[in-house]
Design a protein around this motif. Structure first.
Motif, PDB file in Angstrom:
ATOM      1  N   GLN A   1       0.816  -1.209   0.000  1.00  0.00           N
ATOM      2  CA  GLN A   1       0.000   0.000   0.000  1.00  0.00           C
ATOM      3  C   GLN A   1       0.854   1.266   0.000  1.00  0.00           C
ATOM      4  OE1 GLN A   1      -3.652  -0.057   0.121  1.00  0.00           O
ATOM      5  NE2 GLN A   1      -3.045  -2.097  -0.582  1.00  0.00           N
ATOM      6  N   GLY A   2       2.170   1.089   0.083  1.00  0.00           N
ATOM      7  CA  GLY A   2       3.033   2.260   0.100  1.00  0.00           C
ATOM      8  C   GLY A   2       4.484   1.902   0.316  1.00  0.00           C
TER       9      GLY A   2
ATOM     10  N   GLN B   1       8.586   3.971   1.448  1.00  0.00           N
ATOM     11  CA  GLN B   1       9.347   5.164   1.813  1.00  0.00           C
ATOM     12  C   GLN B   1      10.823   4.820   1.876  1.00  0.00           C
ATOM     13  OE1 GLN B   1       7.987   8.042   4.950  1.00  0.00           O
ATOM     14  NE2 GLN B   1       9.733   7.206   6.088  1.00  0.00           N
TER      15      GLN B   1
ATOM     16  N   HIS C   1       2.126   6.560  -0.951  1.00  0.00           N
ATOM     17  CA  HIS C   1       1.238   5.661  -0.230  1.00  0.00           C
ATOM     18  C   HIS C   1      -0.174   5.786  -0.767  1.00  0.00           C
ATOM     19  CE1 HIS C   1       0.400   9.428   1.955  1.00  0.00           C
ATOM     20  NE2 HIS C   1      -0.765   8.891   2.265  1.00  0.00           N
TER      21      HIS C   1
ATOM     22  N   TRP D   1      -3.040   7.576  -4.947  1.00  0.00           N
ATOM     23  CA  TRP D   1      -1.656   7.333  -4.552  1.00  0.00           C
ATOM     24  C   TRP D   1      -0.962   8.680  -4.324  1.00  0.00           C
ATOM     25  CZ3 TRP D   1       0.804   2.743  -3.484  1.00  0.00           C
ATOM     26  CH2 TRP D   1       0.124   1.572  -3.817  1.00  0.00           C
TER      27      TRP D   1
ATOM     28  N   VAL E   1       4.942  -0.673   2.968  1.00  0.00           N
ATOM     29  CA  VAL E   1       3.689  -0.750   3.712  1.00  0.00           C
ATOM     30  C   VAL E   1       2.889  -1.923   3.156  1.00  0.00           C
ATOM     31  CG1 VAL E   1       1.583   0.459   4.363  1.00  0.00           C
ATOM     32  CG2 VAL E   1       3.716   1.744   4.066  1.00  0.00           C
TER      33      VAL E   1
ATOM     34  N   ASN F   1      -1.573  -2.208   5.860  1.00  0.00           N
ATOM     35  CA  ASN F   1      -1.160  -0.832   6.123  1.00  0.00           C
ATOM     36  C   ASN F   1      -0.152  -0.734   7.265  1.00  0.00           C
ATOM     37  OD1 ASN F   1      -1.490   1.702   4.891  1.00  0.00           O
ATOM     38  ND2 ASN F   1      -2.711   2.454   6.609  1.00  0.00           N
TER      39      ASN F   1
ATOM     40  N   ALA G   1       3.899  -0.668   8.219  1.00  0.00           N
ATOM     41  CA  ALA G   1       5.222  -0.425   7.656  1.00  0.00           C
ATOM     42  C   ALA G   1       6.230  -1.427   8.212  1.00  0.00           C
ATOM     43  CB  ALA G   1       5.671   0.992   7.972  1.00  0.00           C
TER      44      ALA G   1
END
Length: 321
Positions: A104-105, A107, A194, A202, A272, A276, A278
């Protein structure tokens, strides 16, 4: 700087990217449902600010100018390119890692450099690839920084239809005011994207600033989830001098030459998952096109900078054929 607030309107007529046919009746989401704000400096901020209710593009506010000028170390997001009409001997070289799953994401903190580019038709990119679908039908979001650009081919940032820019604090395509120096001060920035749990959009984020988003309606695969994420460097080798290019990836120094202040890095990498949550990447694969030109090494100690790696290289060098 006058920030765009929740009540500000970014008018579609003033943002060419909203001309996308799928976004004709799109209602702009000004902020995602979470996250906070940090600071980042770009060169343009020394010379003025944006009026209330507007966002910033490269050039004067919304002036439609191409982003193919050689101006290293730009922020880049949403890259589309097509080299089908170019010399078929052109090739892409990578030093990257890939993780697969349902995401979902993502970083990561990416080291900022000003690599040497051999010709204007070549690029050097350090970025995150978020993708879903197979090779015949793939959706991707790519974000990071780029030196140079494809010469008269493809589009970047808000020159492409679809991306909704929502901040006046960041200029897509703008230069970073400072980059790293070899054996000197290191500069980096946290890049992320994300999926908003309510809207499915997004959101792209840079150094804690929500830059904008890709509406869920643009995608047929990423509208659900990402199934793979890549991190690392990419260069375009045009072989303009009859050999492999000397275009540098990142610092231009191999990880074997040293880590701190020598080769480029990705630190604090997190993905992620579908819940959801991380976490550090698991079961990653390393993809290196040719280690004689560009290489990558995973950090052995993740206690200080989280999961990460060093990568990059000089391109053509003494040990190459």
């Amino acid at each position: 700087m006058n920030d765009v607030n929740d009540n500000a309107i970014v008018k579609p007529l003033r943002q060419p990217s909203l001309n996308h046919t799928l976004l004709r009746n799109h209602i702009i989401q000004m902020t995602p449902d979470n996250f906070g704000t940090l600071q980042l400096t770009q060169t343009w901020q020394k010379y003025g600010s944006c009026p209330d209710g507007t966002t910033r593009r490269k050039g004067k506010y919304y002036k439609h100018t191409p982003l193919y000028k050689h101006n290293p170390s730009k922020l880049s997001s949403y890259k589309i390119h097509d080299i089908s009409q170019k010399d078929t001997s052109w090739e892409h070289k990578y030093a990257a890692i890939k993780v697969e799953g349902n995401f979902q994401g993502v970083q990561a903190k990416i080291n900022l450099w000003k690599p040497v580019i051999e010709t204007r038709s070549e690029i050097s990119v350090s970025q995150i690839w978020v993708a879903a679908g197979d090779l015949s039908d793939t959706n991707t979001i790519e974000l990071g920084w780029i030196a140079a650009g494809y010469n008269n081919s493809g589009c970047y940032n808000n020159d492409c239809d679809g991306f909704v820019l929502t901040t006046s604090n960041i200029c897509l395509g703008g230069d970073f005011s400072e980059v790293s120096t070899f054996n000197g001060t290191q500069k980096d920035a946290i890049f992320g994207v994300h999926k908003d749990q309510k809207t499915g959009n997004w959101w792209v984020r840079l150094q804690g600033i929500d830059v904008g988003y890709y509406p869920s309606s643009l995608f047929n695969k990423l509208s659900k989830t990402a199934d793979r994420i890549n991190f690392g460097g990419e260069i375009l080798n045009t072989k303009s001098n009859g050999r492999h290019t000397s275009t540098q990836m990142g610092s231009g120094h191999f990880p074997s030459e040293g880590v701190l202040k020598t080769s480029s890095y990705f630190n604090e990498i997190q993905v992620v998952d579908e819940n959801n949550v991380a976490e550090n990447p698991k079961d990653y694969e390393i993809h290196i096109t040719n280690a004689d030109y560009y290489d990558l090494g995973i950090h052995n100690n993740h206690d200080t900078n989280g999961f990460g790696f060093n990568y990059e290289g000089p391109g053509y060098n003494a040990k190459c054929p």
